[in-house]
Design a protein around this motif. Structure first.
Motif, mmCIF file in Angstrom:
data_model
loop_
_atom_site.group_PDB
_atom_site.id
_atom_site.type_symbol
_atom_site.label_atom_id
_atom_site.label_comp_id
_atom_site.label_asym_id
_atom_site.label_seq_id
_atom_site.Cartn_x
_atom_site.Cartn_y
_atom_site.Cartn_z
ATOM 1 N N CYS B 36 45.187 37.587 -3.062
ATOM 2 C CA CYS B 36 44.944 39.037 -3.012
ATOM 3 C C CYS B 36 44.622 39.464 -1.590
ATOM 4 C CB CYS B 36 43.799 39.417 -3.960
ATOM 5 S SG CYS B 36 44.232 39.128 -5.674
ATOM 6 N N TRP B 37 43.851 38.640 -0.906
ATOM 7 C CA TRP B 37 43.493 38.954 0.482
ATOM 8 C C TRP B 37 44.752 38.952 1.353
ATOM 9 C CZ3 TRP B 37 44.046 36.019 4.991
ATOM 10 C CH2 TRP B 37 43.411 36.539 6.121
ATOM 11 N N ALA B 38 45.619 37.949 1.125
ATOM 12 C CA ALA B 38 46.857 37.837 1.915
ATOM 13 C C ALA B 38 47.763 39.043 1.679
ATOM 14 C CB ALA B 38 47.591 36.551 1.566
ATOM 15 N N ALA B 39 47.887 39.442 0.403
ATOM 16 C CA ALA B 39 48.756 40.586 0.074
ATOM 17 C C ALA B 39 48.246 41.858 0.745
ATOM 18 C CB ALA B 39 48.833 40.760 -1.429
ATOM 19 N N ALA B 40 46.923 41.967 0.809
ATOM 20 C CA ALA B 40 46.339 43.155 1.434
ATOM 21 C C ALA B 40 46.592 43.192 2.935
ATOM 22 C CB ALA B 40 44.840 43.201 1.154
ATOM 23 N N ARG B 41 46.960 42.035 3.517
ATOM 24 C CA ARG B 41 47.199 41.977 4.967
ATOM 25 C C ARG B 41 48.632 42.376 5.323
ATOM 26 N NH1 ARG B 41 43.226 42.035 7.828
ATOM 27 N NH2 ARG B 41 44.239 40.957 9.535
ATOM 28 N N LEU B 42 49.442 42.721 4.328
ATOM 29 C CA LEU B 42 50.863 42.981 4.595
ATOM 30 C C LEU B 42 51.142 44.329 5.257
ATOM 31 C CD1 LEU B 42 52.500 41.370 1.451
ATOM 32 C CD2 LEU B 42 52.631 40.571 3.797
ATOM 33 N N GLY B 43 50.156 45.145 5.368
ATOM 34 C CA GLY B 43 50.321 46.366 6.169
ATOM 35 C C GLY B 43 50.493 47.641 5.363
ATOM 36 N N THR B 44 51.346 47.628 4.338
ATOM 37 C CA THR B 44 51.544 48.859 3.564
ATOM 38 C C THR B 44 51.066 48.655 2.135
ATOM 39 O OG1 THR B 44 53.764 48.206 2.851
ATOM 40 C CG2 THR B 44 53.624 49.450 4.898
ATOM 41 N N ALA B 45 50.678 49.765 1.508
ATOM 42 C CA ALA B 45 50.172 49.698 0.130
ATOM 43 C C ALA B 45 51.269 49.213 -0.810
ATOM 44 C CB ALA B 45 49.693 51.079 -0.296
ATOM 45 N N GLU B 46 52.501 49.625 -0.518
ATOM 46 C CA GLU B 46 53.638 49.255 -1.362
ATOM 47 C C GLU B 46 53.856 47.727 -1.349
ATOM 48 O OE1 GLU B 46 57.259 50.799 0.125
ATOM 49 O OE2 GLU B 46 58.411 50.153 -1.619
ATOM 50 N N ALA B 47 53.836 47.170 -0.116
ATOM 51 C CA ALA B 47 54.038 45.722 0.024
ATOM 52 C C ALA B 47 52.894 44.961 -0.620
ATOM 53 C CB ALA B 47 54.165 45.355 1.496
ATOM 54 N N CYS B 48 51.690 45.467 -0.442
ATOM 55 C CA CYS B 48 50.502 44.822 -1.001
ATOM 56 C C CYS B 48 50.617 44.749 -2.519
ATOM 57 C CB CYS B 48 49.263 45.598 -0.566
ATOM 58 S SG CYS B 48 47.786 45.120 -1.442
ATOM 59 N N GLU B 49 50.991 45.879 -3.130
ATOM 60 C CA GLU B 49 51.090 45.956 -4.585
ATOM 61 C C GLU B 49 52.193 45.024 -5.098
ATOM 62 O OE1 GLU B 49 51.955 49.520 -7.657
ATOM 63 O OE2 GLU B 49 50.973 50.070 -5.779
ATOM 64 N N ARG B 50 53.350 45.084 -4.421
ATOM 65 C CA ARG B 50 54.507 44.296 -4.870
ATOM 66 C C ARG B 50 54.243 42.801 -4.750
ATOM 67 N NH1 ARG B 50 60.710 43.932 -2.595
ATOM 68 N NH2 ARG B 50 60.924 41.774 -3.179
ATOM 69 N N TYR B 51 53.897 42.366 -3.528
ATOM 70 C CA TYR B 51 53.743 40.924 -3.326
ATOM 71 C C TYR B 51 52.508 40.379 -4.027
ATOM 72 C CZ TYR B 51 57.701 40.807 -0.176
ATOM 73 O OH TYR B 51 58.970 40.879 0.328
ATOM 74 N N GLY B 52 51.454 41.223 -4.129
ATOM 75 C CA GLY B 52 50.244 40.793 -4.837
ATOM 76 C C GLY B 52 50.595 40.349 -6.254
ATOM 77 N N ARG B 82 55.103 36.533 9.051
ATOM 78 C CA ARG B 82 56.537 36.868 9.179
ATOM 79 C C ARG B 82 56.866 38.181 8.479
ATOM 80 N NH1 ARG B 82 59.792 31.128 8.462
ATOM 81 N NH2 ARG B 82 58.624 29.991 10.024
ATOM 82 N N LEU B 83 56.308 38.369 7.293
ATOM 83 C CA LEU B 83 56.583 39.619 6.575
ATOM 84 C C LEU B 83 56.020 40.815 7.333
ATOM 85 C CD1 LEU B 83 55.935 38.517 2.876
ATOM 86 C CD2 LEU B 83 58.102 39.287 3.813
ATOM 87 N N ARG B 84 54.867 40.622 7.925
ATOM 88 C CA ARG B 84 54.265 41.713 8.730
ATOM 89 C C ARG B 84 55.159 42.041 9.917
ATOM 90 N NH1 ARG B 84 48.528 42.794 8.801
ATOM 91 N NH2 ARG B 84 48.666 43.001 11.046
ATOM 92 N N ARG B 85 55.641 40.971 10.578
ATOM 93 C CA ARG B 85 56.498 41.155 11.751
ATOM 94 C C ARG B 85 57.788 41.882 11.362
ATOM 95 N NH1 ARG B 85 57.653 35.741 13.533
ATOM 96 N NH2 ARG B 85 55.450 35.414 13.322
ATOM 97 N N GLN B 86 58.367 41.463 10.246
ATOM 98 C CA GLN B 86 59.619 42.090 9.790
ATOM 99 C C GLN B 86 59.404 43.559 9.438
ATOM 100 O OE1 GLN B 86 61.448 37.940 8.123
ATOM 101 N NE2 GLN B 86 61.390 39.598 6.671
ATOM 102 N N ALA B 87 58.276 43.847 8.807
ATOM 103 C CA ALA B 87 57.982 45.241 8.435
ATOM 104 C C ALA B 87 57.812 46.095 9.687
ATOM 105 C CB ALA B 87 56.720 45.288 7.582
ATOM 106 N N ARG B 88 57.136 45.535 10.689
ATOM 107 C CA ARG B 88 56.927 46.288 11.948
ATOM 108 C C ARG B 88 58.259 46.536 12.623
ATOM 109 N NH1 ARG B 88 52.142 43.225 13.070
ATOM 110 N NH2 ARG B 88 53.339 41.783 14.330
ATOM 111 N N ARG B 89 59.118 45.504 12.654
ATOM 112 C CA ARG B 89 60.439 45.612 13.289
ATOM 113 C C ARG B 89 61.265 46.696 12.599
ATOM 114 N NH1 ARG B 89 63.017 39.920 13.641
ATOM 115 N NH2 ARG B 89 61.233 39.530 14.956
ATOM 116 N N ARG B 90 61.179 46.714 11.272
ATOM 117 C CA ARG B 90 61.930 47.701 10.488
ATOM 118 C C ARG B 90 61.448 49.111 10.814
ATOM 119 N NH1 ARG B 90 61.204 45.362 5.180
ATOM 120 N NH2 ARG B 90 62.378 43.629 6.007
ATOM 121 N N GLN B 91 60.153 49.251 10.903
ATOM 122 C CA GLN B 91 59.592 50.566 11.232
ATOM 123 C C GLN B 91 60.068 51.034 12.602
ATOM 124 O OE1 GLN B 91 57.797 52.710 9.456
ATOM 125 N NE2 GLN B 91 58.069 51.354 7.711
#
Lengths: 120, 332
Positions: B36-52, B82-91
């Motif tokens: 749960c802590w890791a999912a919350a580190r993904l940056g967006t609420a959507e990613a947190c909810e999905r991956y959590g 890596r997921l955080r990096r990819q999300a930032r790159r996409r943004q």
């Protein structure tokens, strides 16, 4: 589908794992089939989905809505032909990974099979 | 037996299994908390909810107790960064694309050519600070301009040059006067607050060189260079880079990176031929590919013809057969 900015060996393994007939492939299962660590799998799945190669969806609520749902991944129609072309180009042929996992020929243990005392 | 030895024996026989058992019981709980802590580190609420949710569901399928904790640790260490990096790159890419002029937007039928594009982009990354010209060369109709447009719109190039990518269309008809106007236009584009109009090419290119010399990283894409004069009008200076498309690579001297654009791969050719069309019998599609020599210009023409036929409600097999006949007659 969009171009993949980076195609690693792990990406090819994941694509091979997705080529099988199984339409209920979730992250852990894909990791087992591809023989890669789950940590590596999710960023690859994320990239493939972003580029339109794969589609994903939540499993149906058949268990009465109890517990977290798995997310299933499968190749999109365009992704399937693109993956086939890419694998043929890079590896000469598309190897079927589904049978390999079923036969236990992989790196990780099979739940409840290789370790008999594991509760499932 | 000494007291110390008895103590060690008690520890080994009684306490150690107890501790291990407790650790085993604690591991799944700890794994869930860590997840749960890791999912919350993904940056967006959507990613947190999905991956959590997704990861928690996967955790149930991981055998063992300590193994669960090890599995989650793998996610935390490898997946999350890596997921955080990819999300930032996409943004960043989305932000860059929003600011991209309309001329960089590619039509939907354009088929990517990753090998050539990656070669060019890698070259630009390596050499953008050292004034090397990348020359995209090849026969007419093989997609030099399209490849240059794909490079100009590539998010890596946009990021590298901070959207300072300029497109200059040249060609056979561009003489000295038109050239001076093009250089002036480019200078005005670089410095919109100080527009200039030159009638002399030499003075215009000197002005451009002085601007490039002191400025940030810029990429000039010179499309369809036909003469040395056209190339000399857009000098390379400072941290700028040039990407030149031409049929004649010998026009460019100095430090040059050559990229040859030849026929498309079979997969690319098929994608271009069939863009937006219903499937054709493999034999006819294969023969069409063969007749076009996998030349992008011919493939696009064939695709346009077939699209028109499809829109008018014609039988696609008959239309493709007819087109095949035309291509064969053309070759004779």
């Amino acid at each position: 589908v969009d171009r993949l900015s980076r195609v690693t060996e792990a990406t090819l393994d994941v694509l091979e794992a997705l080529m099988g007939p199984d339409d209920e492939l979730y992250g852990y299962k894909i990791a087992v089939r591809s023989g890669r660590k789950t940590g590596v799998i999710y960023p690859i799945l994320d990239r493939l989905e972003d580029a339109g190669w794969i589609e994903s969806g939540w499993e149906r609520e058949e268990r009465g809505g109890r517990g977290p749902r798995r997310r299933f991944y499968r190749l999109s129609p365009d992704g399937l032909s693109a993956a086939r072309d890419l694998l043929t180009e890079r590896r000469g042929a598309v190897r079927q990974r589904g049978d390999r996992a079923a036969a236990g020929a992989r790196k990780g243990p099979v739940p409840g099979h290789f370790i008999p005392w594991v509760r499932r | 037996m000494s007291l110390g030895a008895i103590l060690v024996l008690v520890l080994m026989v009684v306490l150690l299994p107890l501790v291990l058992n407790e650790a085993g019981e604690l591991a799944p709980w700890l794994a869930k908390r860590l997840l749960c802590w890791a999912a919350a580190r993904l940056g967006t609420a959507e990613a947190c909810e999905r991956y959590g949710e997704e990861w928690l569901a996967n955790l149930d399928h991981v055998p063992g107790k300590i193994t669960k904790l090890i599995w989650v640790s793998g996610l935390v260490v490898i997946s999350v960064p890596r997921l955080r990096r990819q999300a930032r790159r996409r943004q960043r890419a989305i932000r860059a694309a929003r600011g991209l002029p309309a001329r960089w937007l590619l039509p939907p039928w354009v088929v990517d050519r990753p090998a050539e594009v990656n070669q060019i982009v890698t070259g630009l990354y390596r050499t953008a600070d050292s004034g090397i010209t990348t020359v995209v060369h090849g026969a007419g109709g093989f997609g030099k301009t399209t490849v240059a447009r794909i490079v100009g719109a590539d998010w890596r190039v946009v990021r590298r040059f901070r959207s300072r990518v300029y497109w200059v269309p040249l060609g056979r008809e561009v003489g000295p006067h038109a050239l001076a106007a093009l250089v002036s236009g480019l200078i005005s584009q670089i410095q919109p607050d100080r527009p200039v109009v030159f009638t002399d090419v030499r003075r215009a290119s000197e002005c451009l060189a002085s601007i490039l010399e002191d400025g940030p990283r810029r990429l000039l894409i010179l499309d369809d260079v036909r003469s040395y004069e056209q190339l000399a009008a857009f000098p390379i200076a400072g941290r700028s880079a040039r990407l030149v498309t031409t049929r004649n690579p010998s026009l460019v001297d100095g430090r040059v990176q050559l990229v040859n654009i030849d026929q498309m791969s079979e997969c690319q050719a098929r994608a271009l031929l069939m863009a937006g069309l219903p499937p054709l019998p493999p034999v006819i599609a294969g023969e069409l590919l063969g007749e076009t020599g996998r030349c992008p210009w011919l493939l696009r023409k064939a695709n346009k013809t077939l699209t028109e036929q499809a829109l008018s409600g014609s039988d696609m097999v008959v239309a493709a057969d007819d087109l095949l006949g035309q291509l064969r007659r053309r070759r004779r």
